[in-house]
Write a protein that holds these residues in place. Structure first.
Motif, mmCIF file in Angstrom:
data_model
loop_
_atom_site.group_PDB
_atom_site.id
_atom_site.type_symbol
_atom_site.label_atom_id
_atom_site.label_comp_id
_atom_site.label_asym_id
_atom_site.label_seq_id
_atom_site.Cartn_x
_atom_site.Cartn_y
_atom_site.Cartn_z
ATOM 1 N N UNK A 287 40.049 38.150 33.161
ATOM 2 C CA UNK A 287 40.881 38.842 34.056
ATOM 3 C C UNK A 287 42.117 38.158 33.863
ATOM 4 N N UNK A 288 42.129 36.633 33.486
ATOM 5 C CA UNK A 288 43.351 35.991 33.225
ATOM 6 C C UNK A 288 44.147 36.599 31.945
ATOM 7 N N UNK A 289 43.182 36.887 31.011
ATOM 8 C CA UNK A 289 43.834 37.413 29.806
ATOM 9 C C UNK A 289 44.081 38.828 29.674
ATOM 10 N N UNK A 290 43.606 39.779 30.592
ATOM 11 C CA UNK A 290 44.029 41.121 30.851
ATOM 12 C C UNK A 290 45.099 41.333 32.003
ATOM 13 N N UNK A 291 45.215 40.169 33.002
ATOM 14 C CA UNK A 291 46.115 40.564 33.922
ATOM 15 C C UNK A 291 45.434 41.265 35.248
ATOM 16 N N UNK A 292 44.296 41.109 34.995
ATOM 17 C CA UNK A 292 43.416 42.164 36.109
ATOM 18 C C UNK A 292 43.309 41.103 37.543
ATOM 19 N N UNK A 293 43.810 41.954 38.535
ATOM 20 C CA UNK A 293 43.604 40.991 39.811
ATOM 21 C C UNK A 293 41.998 41.623 40.477
ATOM 22 N N UNK A 294 41.955 41.314 41.809
ATOM 23 C CA UNK A 294 40.785 41.422 42.359
ATOM 24 C C UNK A 294 40.556 42.855 43.304
ATOM 25 N N UNK A 295 41.978 43.397 43.305
ATOM 26 C CA UNK A 295 42.039 44.665 43.902
ATOM 27 C C UNK A 295 41.931 45.726 43.144
ATOM 28 N N UNK A 296 42.414 47.096 43.645
ATOM 29 C CA UNK A 296 42.321 48.119 42.736
ATOM 30 C C UNK A 296 43.527 48.475 41.924
#
Length: 302
Positions: A287-296
């Motif tokens: 997620x740190x590399x893709x910029x993905x958070x925990x939400x939708x």
């Protein structure tokens, strides 16, 4: 007289102890695996939440009932060159050779003018609109995989038609793509992998209405493309024999059942790829590399 029952009792106790020991060992292994690789637990839970086999079966049924008739309507209205290319691509995708391919070509030739006259423009539009059921089924799969709530932003209906249009365009060129443009598997495999990655990357973004950013969608696109490419290679060797054998033994009904079974397998692979990608994209290390958070995610949903 008492020695024999006592020996049987001891054997039963020994087997019971062994069973309990093995069960305790299995539980400890599961607990250690979940502690060391929490993604396994999350992936399993997400697969259950998505209801993989039910979603894939529904998607396959929608493809077979609505999308396949659309192919015949498109073939009846398309120019001869496009129609021939469509027959070649459908044969490549479903692995039709010999008698089954001849039957498909005969159906397209016999339904050319008859189907065009019977349906007309209005009928063709109705078939196109009904084919959006396949788009909606795919959209529900993507939303479940990414845990997008049903009460979230509304997705504009034009996206369903856009997905069907691009899907048809990609399908028409599958013949030369899966043949490696005449060069063979050494070119067909990477080209198929690249095209499927782009297709499923874009498909998720389109059907989710931009609620998820582009980069988090990439793992699911790559996994789905890998699964679809592997199945396309396998179908070159398995499907021709299976389809022709079903056609010889059971007639057209056997062919229908074989093709539907293949569609279900394909849809299961797609569902697993998209769901696994959604879980992996939320793992901290990725997620740190893709910029993905925990939400939708955020988006307008237009």
């Amino acid at each position: 007289m008492t020695t024999r029952p006592r020996a049987a009792f001891l054997r039963q106790s020994w087997w019971t102890a062994q069973f309990e020991a093995q069960r305790a060992f299995a539980r400890s292994m599961v607990a250690r695996t979940e502690a060391r690789f929490p993604v396994v637990t999350q992936l399993t839970a997400r697969m259950v939440a998505v209801n993989i086999f039910d979603s894939a079966t529904r998607l396959a049924a929608q493809c077979f009932v609505t999308a396949v008739p659309l192919l015949f309507v498109v073939g009846s209205f398309a120019p001869e060159g496009v129609r021939n290319q469509l027959v070649s691509s459908v044969s490549a995708v479903f692995g039709l050779t010999g008698a089954s391919k001849d039957q498909l070509e005969q159906v397209y030739r016999s339904t050319d003018e008859n189907l065009r006259d019977a349906t007309g423009v209005i009928g063709a539009l109705m078939v196109l609109l009904s084919a959006t059921a396949c788009s909606r089924a795919m959209q529900r799969l993507c939303k479940r995989a990414w845990l997008v709530p049903r009460t979230g932003a509304k997705i504009a209906p034009w996206r369903w038609l856009a997905w069907i249009g691009v899907w048809l365009s990609v399908l028409i060129v599958q013949g030369p793509v899966r043949d490696g443009f005449g060069a063979g598997l050494w070119l067909a495999i990477p080209v198929t992998m690249l095209s499927q990655t782009l297709l499923w990357w874009w498909s998720q973004h389109l059907l989710l209405g931009g609620l998820i950013g582009w980069r988090p969608l990439l793992p699911g696109a790559v996994l789905t493309a890998f699964a679809v490419t592997a199945l396309s290679i396998g179908s070159r060797y398995y499907m021709p024999r299976a389809v022709n054998r079903s056609l010889a033994e059971y007639g057209p009904v056997g062919t229908v059942l074989t093709l539907l079974s293949w569609l279900i397998v394909l849809c299961v692979a797609i569902a697993v790829g998209i769901t696994a990608g959604a879980v992996l994209a939320r793992e901290p290390w990725l997620a740190r590399r893709l910029g993905a958070g925990t939400g939708t995610g955020t988006g307008t949903g237009t």
